[in-house]
Scaffold this active site. Structure first.
Site, PDB file in Angstrom:
ATOM      1  N   HIS A 142       0.814  -1.224   0.000  1.00  0.00           N
ATOM      2  CA  HIS A 142       0.000   0.000   0.000  1.00  0.00           C
ATOM      3  C   HIS A 142       0.845   1.270   0.000  1.00  0.00           C
ATOM      4  O   HIS A 142       0.297   2.372  -0.080  1.00  0.00           O
ATOM      5  CB  HIS A 142      -1.004  -0.013   1.166  1.00  0.00           C
ATOM      6  CG  HIS A 142      -0.402   0.001   2.537  1.00  0.00           C
ATOM      7  ND1 HIS A 142      -0.258  -1.140   3.305  1.00  0.00           N
ATOM      8  CD2 HIS A 142       0.059   1.017   3.307  1.00  0.00           C
ATOM      9  CE1 HIS A 142       0.265  -0.824   4.473  1.00  0.00           C
ATOM     10  NE2 HIS A 142       0.470   0.484   4.495  1.00  0.00           N
ATOM     11  N   SER A 263       4.674   1.323   8.124  1.00  0.00           N
ATOM     12  CA  SER A 263       4.331   0.384   7.059  1.00  0.00           C
ATOM     13  C   SER A 263       5.523   0.211   6.139  1.00  0.00           C
ATOM     14  O   SER A 263       6.111   1.185   5.671  1.00  0.00           O
ATOM     15  CB  SER A 263       3.140   0.913   6.261  1.00  0.00           C
ATOM     16  OG  SER A 263       1.952   0.855   7.004  1.00  0.00           O
TER      17      SER A 263
END
Length: 321
Positions: A142, A263
């Site tokens: 992502h 992330s």
């Protein structure tokens, strides 16, 4: 009447063209969705051949030469205080915050971890990545492909070993982005991982992590998540170590504190299984989520399985430019 007929014909032609584009796009998405979810894809080259690598279970780390940048890199004001991609929530910090700041960041493997400035058509945010080769940075899927808009990032700036306002190794930018069809088409968290091919071979300077896979679900010992959380001062590298609480085919779960912005961080440990005796830092996963992924409680990472390992090899060896 002739003018009206011509106008009507023009409108019908435009609508037909729009419909044909929609059918073409839908067909491409359908074709990608029909692929094996491990199939590698690129923002430039589209669908790539799946690698057939057998017999390999680990790739060795490399310490790099560690030379600091000769020029003082000025980090643009726009890159100093970015919101993390994927958001962030207090629930990602489980109980008391156990994270510690990594300062300085110039020792290996800290310098092989990078702060990422990710620009999408919908906005800009921050993530973390880690080098596995001279030009290859692993991160979350992502962080390269936005599942909510089905768009690739338009550019990514990589700051290896960033430490607050300091960029000791300068920066480089993305040339090519990678992920897999299981993320870009199906948006499945089990396939949420990707990579950046950089324009400059910064890995030769900062080094790169080893990485490995195993069939067994036994992962004893402590593991570390290290990256750039969005709830700490911008550009600071933080880490915490702990044990795996649960593992399945696709993911690890753990009570290691994290936050949005981390992330793409490496989920790694010191491992000497391949005969390594020095700088034996091996990634086994890519941190991707807080406490939102079932069926277990805890923060979690995408597991490096054989197919993931093979894609890492493909991306690392992909021709540049």
């Amino acid at each position: 009447m002739k003018r009206q007929a011509n106008f009507t014909f023009l409108i019908v032609t435009i609508l037909a063209l729009i419909a044909s584009v929609g059918v073409s796009t839908g067909s491409a998405n359908a074709q990608e969705a029909a692929l094996d979810p491990n199939t590698p894809v690129s923002n430039i080259d589209g669908v790539l051949p799946m690698a057939e690598i057998s017999g390999l279970k680990s790739s060795a780390p490399h310490v790099g030469n560690g030379r600091l940048s000769k020029t003082n890199t000025i980090i643009p004001e726009a890159d100093l205080n970015l919101a993390p991609l994927g958001g962030g929530s207090p629930e990602s910090v489980i109980g008391a915050d156990g994270r510690k700041r990594q300062n300085p960041t110039t020792a290996f493997p800290n310098r092989a971890i990078a702060y990422l400035v990710v620009k999408f058509p919908s906005g800009t945010g921050s993530c973390t990545g880690w080098f596995i080769g001279p030009r290859t940075v692993i991160t979350a899927g992502h962080c390269v492909y936005d599942a909510s808009t089905n768009k690739w990032a338009t550019s990514i700036t990589v700051y290896p070993g960033r430490n607050g306002t300091s960029a000791p190794y300068g920066s480089t930018t993305s040339h090519r982005l990678f992920s897999v069809s299981g993320w870009t088409s199906s948006h499945n968290p089990s396939y949420d991982y990707g990579a950046i091919q950089t324009k400059a071979a910064k890995g030769n300077t900062v080094g790169w992590f080893g990485y490995r896979w195993q069939a067994s679900n036994a992962f004893p010992g402590n593991f570390t998540v290290k990256g750039y959380p969005g709830d700490k001062p911008s550009g600071q590298q933080w880490f915490m170590s702990g044990r795996v609480t649960h593992v399945n085919t696709y993911r690890f779960w753990y009570n290691i504190d994290t936050y949005g912005g981390q992330s793409g961080s490496p989920f790694y440990q010191w491992w000497t299984g391949s005969g390594c005796t020095k700088n034996c830092y091996y990634g086994v996963g890519i941190h991707t989520y807080g406490t939102s992924v079932s069926p277990y409680f805890g923060n979690s990472a995408t597991r490096i399985r054989q197919a993931v390992f093979n894609n890492f090899k493909t991306w690392r060896n992909y021709p540049y430019p």
